[in-house]
Each structure stands twice: as structure tokens, then as C-alpha cells.
Design a protein around this motif. Structure first.
Motif, PDB file in Angstrom:
ATOM      1  N   PRO A 157     -12.012  12.560   9.992  1.00  0.00           N
ATOM      2  CA  PRO A 157     -11.825  10.866   9.821  1.00  0.00           C
ATOM      3  C   PRO A 157     -11.962  10.709   8.405  1.00  0.00           C
ATOM      4  CG  PRO A 157     -13.277  11.574  11.673  1.00  0.00           C
ATOM      5  CD  PRO A 157     -13.022  12.868  11.022  1.00  0.00           C
ATOM      6  N   GLY A 158     -11.037   9.812   8.003  1.00  0.00           N
ATOM      7  CA  GLY A 158     -11.238   9.615   6.621  1.00  0.00           C
ATOM      8  C   GLY A 158     -10.228  10.240   5.698  1.00  0.00           C
ATOM      9  N   ALA A 159     -10.052  11.436   6.146  1.00  0.00           N
ATOM     10  CA  ALA A 159      -9.040  12.222   5.158  1.00  0.00           C
ATOM     11  C   ALA A 159      -7.936  11.747   4.908  1.00  0.00           C
ATOM     12  CB  ALA A 159      -8.964  13.771   5.672  1.00  0.00           C
ATOM     13  N   GLY A 160      -7.225  11.189   5.689  1.00  0.00           N
ATOM     14  CA  GLY A 160      -5.905  10.642   5.400  1.00  0.00           C
ATOM     15  C   GLY A 160      -5.966   9.524   4.560  1.00  0.00           C
ATOM     16  N   VAL A 192       0.633  -1.215   0.006  1.00  0.00           N
ATOM     17  CA  VAL A 192      -0.070   0.058   0.145  1.00  0.00           C
ATOM     18  C   VAL A 192       0.968   1.226   0.006  1.00  0.00           C
ATOM     19  CG1 VAL A 192      -1.757   1.312   1.270  1.00  0.00           C
ATOM     20  CG2 VAL A 192      -2.038  -1.146   1.244  1.00  0.00           C
ATOM     21  N   ASP A 193       0.613   2.133  -1.005  1.00  0.00           N
ATOM     22  CA  ASP A 193       1.548   3.408  -1.062  1.00  0.00           C
ATOM     23  C   ASP A 193       0.729   4.339  -0.034  1.00  0.00           C
ATOM     24  OD1 ASP A 193       2.931   5.551  -1.625  1.00  0.00           O
ATOM     25  OD2 ASP A 193       1.962   5.966  -3.460  1.00  0.00           O
ATOM     26  N   LEU A 194       1.696   4.426   1.013  1.00  0.00           N
ATOM     27  CA  LEU A 194       1.201   5.496   2.242  1.00  0.00           C
ATOM     28  C   LEU A 194       1.404   6.747   1.978  1.00  0.00           C
ATOM     29  CD1 LEU A 194       1.858   3.098   5.367  1.00  0.00           C
ATOM     30  CD2 LEU A 194      -0.208   3.468   4.194  1.00  0.00           C
ATOM     31  N   LYS A 195       2.303   7.075   0.750  1.00  0.00           N
ATOM     32  CA  LYS A 195       2.746   8.514   0.491  1.00  0.00           C
ATOM     33  C   LYS A 195       3.462   9.002   1.865  1.00  0.00           C
ATOM     34  CE  LYS A 195      -0.779   9.285  -3.087  1.00  0.00           C
ATOM     35  NZ  LYS A 195      -2.099  10.173  -3.604  1.00  0.00           N
ATOM     36  N   ASN A 196       3.112  10.238   2.271  1.00  0.00           N
ATOM     37  CA  ASN A 196       3.623  10.705   3.616  1.00  0.00           C
ATOM     38  C   ASN A 196       2.837  10.509   4.679  1.00  0.00           C
ATOM     39  OD1 ASN A 196       4.424  12.395   5.442  1.00  0.00           O
ATOM     40  ND2 ASN A 196       4.977  13.987   4.047  1.00  0.00           N
ATOM     41  N   PRO A 197       3.395   9.486   5.439  1.00  0.00           N
ATOM     42  CA  PRO A 197       2.616   8.928   6.474  1.00  0.00           C
ATOM     43  C   PRO A 197       2.529   9.974   7.566  1.00  0.00           C
ATOM     44  CG  PRO A 197       4.349   7.368   6.003  1.00  0.00           C
ATOM     45  CD  PRO A 197       4.673   8.717   5.210  1.00  0.00           C
ATOM     46  N   TYR A 219      -6.393  10.894   0.951  1.00  0.00           N
ATOM     47  CA  TYR A 219      -4.891  11.625   0.312  1.00  0.00           C
ATOM     48  C   TYR A 219      -4.377  10.472  -0.051  1.00  0.00           C
ATOM     49  CZ  TYR A 219      -0.198  12.773   1.335  1.00  0.00           C
ATOM     50  OH  TYR A 219       1.210  12.645   1.022  1.00  0.00           O
ATOM     51  N   GLN A 220      -4.040   9.220   0.501  1.00  0.00           N
ATOM     52  CA  GLN A 220      -3.465   8.389  -0.023  1.00  0.00           C
ATOM     53  C   GLN A 220      -4.063   7.306  -1.037  1.00  0.00           C
ATOM     54  OE1 GLN A 220      -3.430   5.820   3.753  1.00  0.00           O
ATOM     55  NE2 GLN A 220      -1.438   6.931   4.428  1.00  0.00           N
ATOM     56  N   GLY A 221      -5.179   7.984  -1.421  1.00  0.00           N
ATOM     57  CA  GLY A 221      -5.870   7.173  -2.664  1.00  0.00           C
ATOM     58  C   GLY A 221      -6.674   5.891  -2.225  1.00  0.00           C
ATOM     59  N   ARG A 222      -6.731   5.792  -1.002  1.00  0.00           N
ATOM     60  CA  ARG A 222      -7.588   4.552  -0.508  1.00  0.00           C
ATOM     61  C   ARG A 222      -9.074   5.061  -0.207  1.00  0.00           C
ATOM     62  NH1 ARG A 222      -3.939   3.314   4.401  1.00  0.00           N
ATOM     63  NH2 ARG A 222      -4.985   1.260   4.781  1.00  0.00           N
ATOM     64  N   THR A 223      -9.531   5.592  -1.484  1.00  0.00           N
ATOM     65  CA  THR A 223     -11.109   6.044  -1.525  1.00  0.00           C
ATOM     66  C   THR A 223     -11.900   5.406  -0.577  1.00  0.00           C
ATOM     67  OG1 THR A 223     -10.322   6.977  -3.422  1.00  0.00           O
ATOM     68  CG2 THR A 223     -12.678   7.389  -2.966  1.00  0.00           C
TER      69      THR A 223
END
Length: 207
Positions: free
Chosen positions: A34-37, A18-23, A40-44
């Protein structure tokens, strides 16, 4: 020739990259909303699911107590420990901090539609009146908002560290059984096989 054990089950339980980008940024966004992170990571899918469920739980609980079950207060009369859980939802619970500041400075709290939303009770008499007005709904609303905050703590961890993959106990036993039935070659066996191969190669060269 014996059949080799199937690896399809192992692949099914293999961790997914999973690409966490900038954790760190994902962690901050997940706390703020809630859910915004995850968005941002594309885990829609996860992001929308977490956002809807947690915010729905929080605002249902808030409405149960007339918008007064979420408040920040830390003095000799009351230490509002539930707020430490409620603030887990981030910005939706943040107005309580500003309302607490106004009350502490003896200023009137901000009212929305005539309700001092998330304002702490001025004294014990007002707190008792809130309990009398809303009855068990005040406690249930407090519980709902606390649960929402604690759930978002798990969401924050998932956004920062990624999903946790758990291999079922049944699968662990199956893998252990297969490892016993098909043990890997020992170092000594490997050395003997190499010696045999070298001997065969020498004999072939002599012939």
C-alpha cells in the motif's frame, strides 16, 4: 459595463494534472505494498499516508486474533471469503497462501515465535478453539484486516487512474446560475454581428 463573473472559484475546482508515469506499474506496486504506487509516481505525501494507515489497520487487526485471522482456505469445510478482501493489501497477506499450501500437503506450517502465523485451522475443532480463545477480538480482527484490504483497492485505483475531482453541488448551482445570467451568444447573433461589422467597414471605405 457589467462586471464579468469571477473565475477564481472555477480555477479552485479545476482538475490538476498528475504525472502517473506508468499506470500499470503503479497499479502493481500499489497492490504489492500500500502506497508504493504513489511513491513511484512522486506523490510522496499520499503514498506515506496510505502506507501508514492501511498497514497499521491491517497489523492491528492481525494482532487482535493472534496472527490467525488472516488465512486462506477453500474446501468443503470452509470457504474463507474474508481472505478475498484481506489479500487486497498485497504482500503482507501473501504468507497465508504458502501456509495454506503447507497445511493442504499435510506439512507443519511455518511458526514465528511459536505462532503458526496466517496458517488456516486444520479442522473445525481448531477453528472453534480460536474463537473461544480470542472471543469477539477474532471477529474484530477479521473485520479490520478486511477493511484494510478494501481500502487498498481504492488506493490501487487512485494510483492507476489518478485522483477523482468532484465539484460540490453548491458550485454546480452557482455555475448554472451564472450561465443563465450570461448566456453565450447564439449563432444567429454572431452572424448578425459579423454582418454589421462588414457594413460598417464598407461605409467607412466609401467615405
Amino acid at each position: 459595463m457589467a462586471d464579468e463573473p469571477s473565475t477564481s472559484s472555477e480555477d479552485r475546482f479545476a482538475p490538476v494534472q498528475v504525472d502517473l508515469k506508468n499506470p500499470e506499474l503503479a497499479l502493481l506496486l500499489a497492490w504489492l505494498l500500500p502506497g508504493a504506487g504513489h511513491l513511484y509516481q512522486g506523490r510522496t505525501g499520499k503514498g506515506i499516508l496510505f502506507m501508514v494507515c492501511i498497514l497499521f489497520t491491517f497489523f492491528v487487526g492481525l494482532s487482535m486474533g493472534g496472527g490467525r485471522v488472516v488465512y486462506a482456505r477453500w474446501d468443503m469445510s470452509e470457504k474463507r471469503l474474508p481472505y478475498l478482501c484481506q489479500i487486497g493489501v498485497g504482500l503482507p497477506a501473501a504468507p497465508a497462501l504458502y501456509q495454506a499450501y503447507l497445511v493442504k500437503e499435510r506439512k507443519p506450517p511455518v511458526e514465528i515465535f511459536g505462532v503458526p502465523l496466517m496458517a488456516p485451522p486444520i479442522n473445525d475443532h481448531e477453528l472453534g478453539q480460536l474463537h473461544r480463545d480470542y472471543g469477539f477480538r477474532f471477529e474484530m480482527g477479521t473485520l479490520y484486516t478486511m477493511v484494510a484490504g478494501l481500502l487498498n483497492v481504492l488506493v490501487i485505483f487512485d494510483a492507476y487512474a489518478g485522483p477523482v475531482f468532484v465539484v460540490p453541488e453548491k458550485e454546480k448551482k452557482r455555475r448554472l446560475r451564472e450561465s443563465k445570467e450570461n448566456p453565450p451568444p447564439a449563432d444567429g447573433d454572431t452572424a448578425d454581428e459579423k454582418t454589421d461589422e462588414k457594413t460598417d467597414a464598407t461605409a467607412t471605405a466609401d467615405n
